[in-house]
Enzyme design. Sequence first.
Site, short mmCIF file in Angstrom:
data_model
loop_
_atom_site.label_atom_id
_atom_site.label_comp_id
_atom_site.label_asym_id
_atom_site.label_seq_id
_atom_site.Cartn_x
_atom_site.Cartn_y
_atom_site.Cartn_z
N ARG A 238 -19.35 -2.91 7.28
CA ARG A 238 -17.97 -2.79 7.73
C ARG A 238 -17.78 -1.48 8.49
O ARG A 238 -18.29 -0.43 8.09
CB ARG A 238 -17.01 -2.82 6.54
CG ARG A 238 -16.43 -4.18 6.29
CD ARG A 238 -15.62 -4.22 5.03
NE ARG A 238 -14.51 -3.26 5.00
CZ ARG A 238 -13.51 -3.36 4.14
NH1 ARG A 238 -13.46 -4.35 3.28
NH2 ARG A 238 -12.55 -2.46 4.15
N ARG B 43 0.83 -1.20 0.00
CA ARG B 43 0.00 0.00 0.00
C ARG B 43 0.86 1.26 0.00
O ARG B 43 0.33 2.37 -0.07
CB ARG B 43 -0.87 0.04 1.27
CG ARG B 43 -2.12 -0.84 1.23
CD ARG B 43 -3.30 -0.03 0.88
NE ARG B 43 -4.59 -0.14 1.51
CZ ARG B 43 -5.42 -1.17 1.58
NH1 ARG B 43 -5.07 -2.35 1.20
NH2 ARG B 43 -6.62 -1.03 2.09
#
Length: 200
Positions: free
Chosen positions: A133, A88
């Site tokens: 989520r 990332r």
Amino acid sequence: MRLLLIGAPGSGKGTQATALAAHYGVAHIASGDLLRSQIRAGTPLGTKVRSYVESGDLVPDELVLEILTPELTAASDAGGYVLDGFPRNLEQAEAAYRLARRLGVTVRAAVYLEAEQEELLGRLLRRATEEGRADDREATIRHRLEIFATTTAPLVDYYAGRGILVTIDAMQPVHRVTTAIVDGITALPGAANVAGGTAE
Ligand code: AMP
């Protein structure tokens, strides 16, 4: 086959990684899933990473590597992986490169799933209602999209420089995206080596 998927939240990394792992017969390793399962299990590592994940910030590199290194090593020994959500940032990309070298393997391709911000926001808001989520609230989604743009997107140039980048229009229907990825990987220079069973 060893692949990395790069894409903003909502770009379809998970869906495509599942399809590609089945296609190539390798493991699907999703850093976000591994982190969420540590949190659910209440492990010491899960406790350490929880606040980062819930606020949409990146988990510190050393914690992500602690979870991923054994998974990646095992999958690599078993023939490969589709890595979804890692690296990332550039530091993680360098760490992934060092690990691959230590294992004596190379990554075949880095697939960039390109999509428009507004479409991503819409997809994530829909997912929020479907999956619930904790990091799919609108402010957190915007924060995660921003982190992608500032911190993760530079990986696109990094992998282009290494000659293994495949860029795909992720706004197409799911099965078209999968086909485009497989075709793009086959068209990469050096693909013949894969069939020959070299270090790939
Ligand atoms: P994802 O499921 O890939 O969208 O990831 C969900 C969250 O897990 C991210 O917003 C980060 O908090 C954390 N995460 C997943 N992968 C990484 C990674 N490679 N480095 C740092 N944090 C990560």
